[in-house]
Write a protein that holds these residues in place. Structure first.
Motif, short mmCIF file in Angstrom:
data_model
loop_
_atom_site.label_atom_id
_atom_site.label_comp_id
_atom_site.label_asym_id
_atom_site.label_seq_id
_atom_site.Cartn_x
_atom_site.Cartn_y
_atom_site.Cartn_z
N MET A 19 9.91 19.37 63.80
CA MET A 19 10.67 20.09 64.84
C MET A 19 9.71 20.83 65.77
SD MET A 19 13.51 23.17 64.52
CE MET A 19 14.81 22.12 63.91
N LEU A 20 10.02 20.81 67.06
CA LEU A 20 9.22 21.56 68.03
C LEU A 20 9.72 23.00 68.05
CD1 LEU A 20 9.21 18.99 70.99
CD2 LEU A 20 7.42 19.38 69.29
N THR A 21 8.81 23.94 67.80
CA THR A 21 9.21 25.35 67.70
C THR A 21 8.42 26.26 68.61
OG1 THR A 21 7.69 25.69 65.84
CG2 THR A 21 9.98 25.09 65.31
N ASN A 22 7.37 25.75 69.24
CA ASN A 22 6.51 26.60 70.07
C ASN A 22 6.87 26.45 71.55
OD1 ASN A 22 4.51 28.05 71.32
ND2 ASN A 22 2.80 26.78 70.57
N PRO A 23 7.49 27.46 72.16
CA PRO A 23 7.86 27.34 73.57
C PRO A 23 6.68 27.22 74.51
CG PRO A 23 9.04 29.15 72.49
CD PRO A 23 7.94 28.71 71.56
N ARG A 24 5.48 27.53 74.02
CA ARG A 24 4.30 27.46 74.89
C ARG A 24 3.47 26.20 74.66
NH1 ARG A 24 5.10 32.54 73.30
NH2 ARG A 24 3.78 32.33 71.45
N ALA A 25 4.01 25.27 73.88
CA ALA A 25 3.29 24.02 73.61
C ALA A 25 3.15 23.20 74.90
CB ALA A 25 4.03 23.22 72.55
N GLU A 26 2.13 22.37 74.95
CA GLU A 26 1.85 21.57 76.13
C GLU A 26 3.02 20.65 76.47
OE1 GLU A 26 0.25 20.05 79.44
OE2 GLU A 26 -0.51 21.76 78.29
N ARG A 27 3.62 20.03 75.47
CA ARG A 27 4.76 19.15 75.72
C ARG A 27 5.91 19.92 76.37
NH1 ARG A 27 7.38 14.40 73.56
NH2 ARG A 27 5.57 13.96 72.24
N VAL A 28 6.16 21.12 75.90
CA VAL A 28 7.25 21.93 76.44
C VAL A 28 6.94 22.31 77.88
CG1 VAL A 28 8.57 24.07 76.18
CG2 VAL A 28 7.82 22.81 74.15
N ARG A 29 5.69 22.70 78.15
CA ARG A 29 5.31 23.08 79.51
C ARG A 29 5.42 21.89 80.46
NH1 ARG A 29 0.91 25.87 77.07
NH2 ARG A 29 -0.53 24.34 77.93
N SER A 30 5.11 20.69 79.97
CA SER A 30 5.17 19.51 80.84
C SER A 30 6.61 19.18 81.21
CB SER A 30 4.50 18.31 80.16
OG SER A 30 5.25 17.88 79.02
N VAL A 31 7.54 19.40 80.29
CA VAL A 31 8.96 19.17 80.61
C VAL A 31 9.44 20.23 81.58
CG1 VAL A 31 11.30 19.06 79.68
CG2 VAL A 31 9.41 18.01 78.42
N ARG A 32 9.08 21.48 81.33
CA ARG A 32 9.48 22.57 82.22
C ARG A 32 8.96 22.34 83.64
NH1 ARG A 32 12.85 27.12 82.65
NH2 ARG A 32 12.02 28.42 84.31
N ALA A 33 7.76 21.80 83.75
CA ALA A 33 7.15 21.57 85.07
C ALA A 33 7.97 20.60 85.91
CB ALA A 33 5.73 21.04 84.91
N LEU A 34 8.79 19.77 85.28
CA LEU A 34 9.59 18.80 86.04
C LEU A 34 10.66 19.47 86.89
CD1 LEU A 34 9.94 15.98 83.36
CD2 LEU A 34 8.35 16.09 85.30
N GLY A 35 10.79 20.77 86.75
CA GLY A 35 11.66 21.50 87.66
C GLY A 35 11.08 21.59 89.06
N ARG A 36 9.77 21.31 89.21
CA ARG A 36 9.12 21.34 90.52
C ARG A 36 9.01 19.93 91.08
NH1 ARG A 36 5.62 24.50 87.35
NH2 ARG A 36 4.06 22.83 87.40
N ARG A 37 9.29 19.80 92.35
CA ARG A 37 9.28 18.48 92.98
C ARG A 37 7.91 17.82 92.88
NH1 ARG A 37 12.29 16.91 98.62
NH2 ARG A 37 11.92 14.67 98.50
N SER A 38 6.86 18.57 93.09
CA SER A 38 5.51 17.98 93.05
C SER A 38 5.23 17.39 91.67
CB SER A 38 4.46 19.03 93.40
OG SER A 38 4.52 20.13 92.51
N SER A 39 5.67 18.08 90.62
CA SER A 39 5.45 17.57 89.26
C SER A 39 6.31 16.34 88.99
CB SER A 39 5.78 18.65 88.23
OG SER A 39 4.90 19.74 88.36
N ARG A 40 7.54 16.33 89.50
CA ARG A 40 8.40 15.15 89.32
C ARG A 40 7.79 13.93 89.99
NH1 ARG A 40 12.39 19.04 90.52
NH2 ARG A 40 12.69 18.28 92.66
N GLU A 41 7.31 14.12 91.19
CA GLU A 41 6.74 12.98 91.92
C GLU A 41 5.45 12.49 91.27
OE1 GLU A 41 6.49 14.38 95.92
OE2 GLU A 41 8.62 14.00 96.31
N ARG A 42 4.67 13.42 90.77
CA ARG A 42 3.42 13.02 90.12
C ARG A 42 3.68 12.28 88.80
NH1 ARG A 42 1.25 17.43 90.79
NH2 ARG A 42 1.79 18.46 88.83
N ALA A 43 4.66 12.75 88.03
CA ALA A 43 4.94 12.16 86.73
C ALA A 43 5.90 10.98 86.80
CB ALA A 43 5.53 13.23 85.81
N GLY A 44 6.66 10.87 87.89
CA GLY A 44 7.69 9.84 87.95
C GLY A 44 8.78 10.07 86.93
N ARG A 45 9.12 11.33 86.71
CA ARG A 45 10.13 11.71 85.72
C ARG A 45 10.97 12.87 86.27
NH1 ARG A 45 8.09 7.75 84.02
NH2 ARG A 45 7.18 7.34 81.96
#
Length: 265
Positions: free
Chosen positions: A1-27
């Protein structure tokens, strides 16, 4: 189970709230039971990962069954992780990371479309998402979103569509001039919805294939866009309201079209 809100995976999902991150990741991200269920039911191949609060998963076994049916990777997460991934004040326990679903213009207008929506300079995410939802509800063939409008993968747009983003073709990234030209090429009359129109909606011929052209929430359609359309149509105001907002006006116009066109089937 993922329990750390500051983990890299969590931050990468959160970043998809920004258009620049969505366009860069294609997600992009879809949050909540309604959106997640619809993407799994209609476009499961676009879901990259599904993050689930187990307490919510225990109640939404239908959604987890769809995920397993389509071999979607499911990750259990603590409520704190789910909250850190999204941008809502009240997380609903389900977050899907998805690939884009927009289609190119030629594909969207293939097959003799009868009813299309064009959005230009629409900046409010809630309005854009609600228009996509209304277009889906009336059975429109496509929604064409100009490059000057809000990103359709903005989390607020995705939420406002309530799943309709995965139900009908949506185009993004083209200029309004290109969109109008493409509509004309496939035989669609272009009807500009604008408060300055001389033509009233009840008097407008919506029997033939057409595209409704909707503009900015504050200033409506630019004069050049109105001039490029076949007709400029106004929704009549019978009471004392100053105007209808974009999403309301679009819904009224679309239902007027759908009722007339369906009577002719």
């Amino acid at each position: 189970m993922l329990t750390n809100p500051r983990a890299e995976r969590v931050r990468s999902v959160r970043a998809l709230g920004r258009r620049s991150s969505r366009e860069r990741a294609g997600r992009f991200v879809a949050e909540g039971p309604q959106a997640v269920r619809e993407v799994l039911a209609f476009r499961p191949e676009t879901v990259v990962d599904l993050y689930v609060d187990p307490q919510v998963g225990d109640r939404r076994t239908d959604i987890l069954a769809l995920a397993h049916q389509h071999d979607v990777r499911v990750h259990e997460c603590s409520p704190e992780v789910i909250a850190a991934m999204g941008d809502t004040g009240q997380p609903q326990g389900l977050v899907a990371v998805c690939r884009p679903v927009d289609v190119d213009l030629a594909a969207a207008l293939a097959g003799a479309p009868r009813l299309v929506v064009v959005l230009t300079n629409v900046r409010d995410p809630g309005n854009a998402g609600t228009v996509i939802r209304a277009a889906d509800a009336v059975g429109a063939d496509a929604v064409l979103v100009s490059d000057a409008s809000v990103d359709i993968y903005n989390p607020k747009v995705v939420r406002s569509t309530v799943g309709s983003l995965w139900h009908l073709p949506v185009v993004r990234g083209e200029s309004v001039e290109t969109l109008l030209h493409a509509c004309r090429q496939v035989g669609l009359r272009t009807l500009a919805a604008d408060g300055s129109g001389d033509q009233l909606l009840p008097d407008t011929d919506v029997r033939r294939p057409h595209a409704w052209v909707m503009g900015n929430e504050a200033w409506g359609l630019e004069p050049a866009v109105r001039d490029a359309c076949d007709e400029v149509v106004r929704v009549p105001i019978y009471g004392h309201a100053e105007s209808l907002n974009l999403a309301m006006a679009a819904t009224v116009c679309l239902y007027a079209s759908a009722q007339v066109m369906r009577r002719g089937e």
